[in-house]
Design a protein around this motif. Structure first.
Motif, PDB file in Angstrom:
ATOM      1  N   GLY A   1      21.703  89.372  57.420  1.00 46.43           N
ATOM      2  CA  GLY A   1      22.498  88.899  58.544  1.00 46.43           C
ATOM      3  C   GLY A   1      21.844  87.811  59.377  1.00 46.43           C
ATOM      4  O   GLY A   1      22.479  87.261  60.279  1.00 46.43           O
ATOM      5  N   VAL A   2      20.601  87.489  59.094  1.00 48.03           N
ATOM      6  CA  VAL A   2      19.899  86.442  59.849  1.00 48.03           C
ATOM      7  C   VAL A   2      20.306  85.076  59.301  1.00 48.03           C
ATOM      8  O   VAL A   2      20.196  84.818  58.097  1.00 48.03           O
ATOM      9  CB  VAL A   2      18.368  86.621  59.762  1.00 48.03           C
ATOM     10  CG1 VAL A   2      17.644  85.482  60.459  1.00 48.03           C
ATOM     11  CG2 VAL A   2      17.960  87.965  60.358  1.00 48.03           C
ATOM     12  N   GLU A   3      20.782  84.212  60.188  1.00 47.35           N
ATOM     13  CA  GLU A   3      21.163  82.868  59.767  1.00 47.35           C
ATOM     14  C   GLU A   3      19.934  82.144  59.213  1.00 47.35           C
ATOM     15  O   GLU A   3      18.851  82.240  59.766  1.00 47.35           O
ATOM     16  CB  GLU A   3      21.734  82.076  60.946  1.00 47.35           C
ATOM     17  CG  GLU A   3      22.309  80.748  60.546  1.00 47.35           C
ATOM     18  CD  GLU A   3      22.972  80.022  61.697  1.00 47.35           C
ATOM     19  OE1 GLU A   3      23.411  78.888  61.473  1.00 47.35           O
ATOM     20  OE2 GLU A   3      23.033  80.568  62.810  1.00 47.35           O
ATOM     21  N   GLY A   4      20.108  81.464  58.100  1.00 44.14           N
ATOM     22  CA  GLY A   4      19.006  80.755  57.471  1.00 44.14           C
ATOM     23  C   GLY A   4      18.378  81.510  56.316  1.00 44.14           C
ATOM     24  O   GLY A   4      17.566  80.955  55.583  1.00 44.14           O
ATOM     25  N   VAL A   5      18.758  82.793  56.150  1.00 43.73           N
ATOM     26  CA  VAL A   5      18.260  83.573  55.017  1.00 43.73           C
ATOM     27  C   VAL A   5      19.124  83.261  53.804  1.00 43.73           C
ATOM     28  O   VAL A   5      20.345  83.363  53.857  1.00 43.73           O
ATOM     29  CB  VAL A   5      18.289  85.093  55.317  1.00 43.73           C
ATOM     30  CG1 VAL A   5      18.033  85.910  54.053  1.00 43.73           C
ATOM     31  CG2 VAL A   5      17.262  85.434  56.380  1.00 43.73           C
ATOM     32  N   LYS A   6      18.470  82.875  52.720  1.00 42.79           N
ATOM     33  CA  LYS A   6      19.192  82.611  51.475  1.00 42.79           C
ATOM     34  C   LYS A   6      19.497  83.916  50.757  1.00 42.79           C
ATOM     35  O   LYS A   6      20.622  84.163  50.333  1.00 42.79           O
ATOM     36  CB  LYS A   6      18.369  81.692  50.572  1.00 42.79           C
ATOM     37  CG  LYS A   6      19.029  81.391  49.251  1.00 42.79           C
ATOM     38  CD  LYS A   6      18.173  80.454  48.427  1.00 42.79           C
ATOM     39  CE  LYS A   6      18.831  80.181  47.081  1.00 42.79           C
ATOM     40  NZ  LYS A   6      18.008  79.316  46.253  1.00 42.79           N
TER      41      LYS A   6
ATOM     42  N   VAL B   1      11.809  87.940  51.380  1.00 42.25           N
ATOM     43  CA  VAL B   1      13.004  87.203  51.775  1.00 42.25           C
ATOM     44  C   VAL B   1      12.875  85.743  51.355  1.00 42.25           C
ATOM     45  O   VAL B   1      11.853  85.105  51.616  1.00 42.25           O
ATOM     46  CB  VAL B   1      13.195  87.276  53.313  1.00 42.25           C
ATOM     47  CG1 VAL B   1      14.485  86.608  53.731  1.00 42.25           C
ATOM     48  CG2 VAL B   1      13.150  88.718  53.795  1.00 42.25           C
ATOM     49  N   ASP B   2      13.920  85.214  50.703  1.00 40.81           N
ATOM     50  CA  ASP B   2      14.012  83.779  50.412  1.00 40.81           C
ATOM     51  C   ASP B   2      14.699  83.120  51.592  1.00 40.81           C
ATOM     52  O   ASP B   2      15.806  83.518  51.971  1.00 40.81           O
ATOM     53  CB  ASP B   2      14.832  83.515  49.141  1.00 40.81           C
ATOM     54  CG  ASP B   2      14.081  83.854  47.874  1.00 40.81           C
ATOM     55  OD1 ASP B   2      12.839  83.823  47.890  1.00 40.81           O
ATOM     56  OD2 ASP B   2      14.741  84.149  46.867  1.00 40.81           O
ATOM     57  N   ILE B   3      14.036  82.128  52.154  1.00 43.69           N
ATOM     58  CA  ILE B   3      14.544  81.444  53.336  1.00 43.69           C
ATOM     59  C   ILE B   3      15.112  80.092  52.931  1.00 43.69           C
ATOM     60  O   ILE B   3      14.452  79.306  52.256  1.00 43.69           O
ATOM     61  CB  ILE B   3      13.413  81.229  54.368  1.00 43.69           C
ATOM     62  CG1 ILE B   3      12.709  82.548  54.706  1.00 43.69           C
ATOM     63  CG2 ILE B   3      13.940  80.529  55.613  1.00 43.69           C
ATOM     64  CD1 ILE B   3      13.581  83.571  55.355  1.00 43.69           C
ATOM     65  N   ALA B   4      16.328  79.815  53.362  1.00 46.27           N
ATOM     66  CA  ALA B   4      16.944  78.517  53.105  1.00 46.27           C
ATOM     67  C   ALA B   4      16.609  77.522  54.215  1.00 46.27           C
ATOM     68  O   ALA B   4      16.490  76.331  53.963  1.00 46.27           O
ATOM     69  CB  ALA B   4      18.464  78.657  52.981  1.00 46.27           C
ATOM     70  N   ASP B   5      16.454  78.022  55.443  1.00 48.19           N
ATOM     71  CA  ASP B   5      16.206  77.135  56.587  1.00 48.19           C
ATOM     72  C   ASP B   5      15.235  77.818  57.541  1.00 48.19           C
ATOM     73  O   ASP B   5      15.601  78.724  58.281  1.00 48.19           O
ATOM     74  CB  ASP B   5      17.527  76.822  57.293  1.00 48.19           C
ATOM     75  CG  ASP B   5      17.380  75.769  58.369  1.00 48.19           C
ATOM     76  OD1 ASP B   5      16.260  75.583  58.897  1.00 48.19           O
ATOM     77  OD2 ASP B   5      18.392  75.126  58.690  1.00 48.19           O
TER      78      ASP B   5
ATOM     79  N   MET C   1      12.653  86.027  64.270  1.00 47.78           N
ATOM     80  CA  MET C   1      14.043  86.457  64.087  1.00 47.78           C
ATOM     81  C   MET C   1      14.155  87.540  63.013  1.00 47.78           C
ATOM     82  O   MET C   1      14.932  88.492  63.153  1.00 47.78           O
ATOM     83  CB  MET C   1      14.924  85.266  63.727  1.00 47.78           C
ATOM     84  CG  MET C   1      15.119  84.300  64.839  1.00 47.78           C
ATOM     85  SD  MET C   1      16.055  82.889  64.240  1.00 47.78           S
ATOM     86  CE  MET C   1      15.981  81.835  65.674  1.00 47.78           C
ATOM     87  N   LEU C   2      13.376  87.393  61.943  1.00 49.41           N
ATOM     88  CA  LEU C   2      13.392  88.393  60.877  1.00 49.41           C
ATOM     89  C   LEU C   2      12.845  89.727  61.378  1.00 49.41           C
ATOM     90  O   LEU C   2      13.414  90.788  61.108  1.00 49.41           O
ATOM     91  CB  LEU C   2      12.576  87.899  59.682  1.00 49.41           C
ATOM     92  CG  LEU C   2      13.103  86.627  59.001  1.00 49.41           C
ATOM     93  CD1 LEU C   2      12.082  86.118  57.997  1.00 49.41           C
ATOM     94  CD2 LEU C   2      14.447  86.873  58.338  1.00 49.41           C
ATOM     95  N   ILE C   3      11.764  89.683  62.132  1.00 49.43           N
ATOM     96  CA  ILE C   3      11.156  90.898  62.678  1.00 49.43           C
ATOM     97  C   ILE C   3      12.098  91.560  63.681  1.00 49.43           C
ATOM     98  O   ILE C   3      12.235  92.787  63.705  1.00 49.43           O
ATOM     99  CB  ILE C   3       9.782  90.579  63.286  1.00 49.43           C
ATOM    100  CG1 ILE C   3       8.799  90.251  62.151  1.00 49.43           C
ATOM    101  CG2 ILE C   3       9.266  91.727  64.147  1.00 49.43           C
ATOM    102  CD1 ILE C   3       7.491  89.660  62.598  1.00 49.43           C
ATOM    103  N   LYS C   4      12.803  90.764  64.480  1.00 48.34           N
ATOM    104  CA  LYS C   4      13.772  91.317  65.429  1.00 48.34           C
ATOM    105  C   LYS C   4      14.916  92.010  64.680  1.00 48.34           C
ATOM    106  O   LYS C   4      15.360  93.090  65.084  1.00 48.34           O
ATOM    107  CB  LYS C   4      14.324  90.237  66.343  1.00 48.34           C
ATOM    108  CG  LYS C   4      15.307  90.780  67.362  1.00 48.34           C
ATOM    109  CD  LYS C   4      15.823  89.722  68.293  1.00 48.34           C
ATOM    110  CE  LYS C   4      16.770  90.235  69.353  1.00 48.34           C
ATOM    111  NZ  LYS C   4      17.572  91.384  69.090  1.00 48.34           N
ATOM    112  N   ALA C   5      15.384  91.428  63.591  1.00 49.22           N
ATOM    113  CA  ALA C   5      16.455  92.051  62.806  1.00 49.22           C
ATOM    114  C   ALA C   5      16.007  93.400  62.253  1.00 49.22           C
ATOM    115  O   ALA C   5      16.767  94.377  62.268  1.00 49.22           O
ATOM    116  CB  ALA C   5      16.888  91.119  61.668  1.00 49.22           C
TER     117      ALA C   5
END
Length: 92
Positions: free
Chosen positions: A42-47, A61-65, A73-77
């Motif tokens: 659900g985190v924007e920018g996660v591929k 996690v594969d990150i697109a941006d 942001m990932l840790i907060k999620a």
């Protein structure tokens, strides 16, 4: 790393792509892994969430941006899903 794409419209830069491994504490079952996966998806920018593994306490996690999907942001999620997320050393 910046990727350049040449098209008929010109040259476009894409944001940096990367793969990151986070430590996730508190997962005890398959349902926990699913909750963490959905939270990270659900985190924007996660591929894509490549792997969530309760036995090794990690999520890959594969990150697109990277500008949109920061470690914070990932840790907060992960935290919002009820678990403890931490950066791995060298994954800034």
């Amino acid at each position: 790393m910046i990727f350049l794409y040449i098209t008929e419209m010109g040259i476009f830069k894409s944001r940096s792509k990367s793969k990151i491994t986070l430590t996730v504490e508190g997962m005890t079952c398959e349902h926990c892994e699913t909750k963490v996966r959905h939270a990270l998806d659900g985190v924007e920018g996660v591929k894509m969430v490549t792997k969530v593994d309760r036995e090794n306490n990690q999520a890959i996690v594969d990150i697109a941006d990277r500008e949109k999907a920061t470690n914070e942001m990932l840790i907060k999620a992960i935290s919002d899903a009820g678990y403890t997320g931490k950066e791995n050393p060298g994954q800034a």
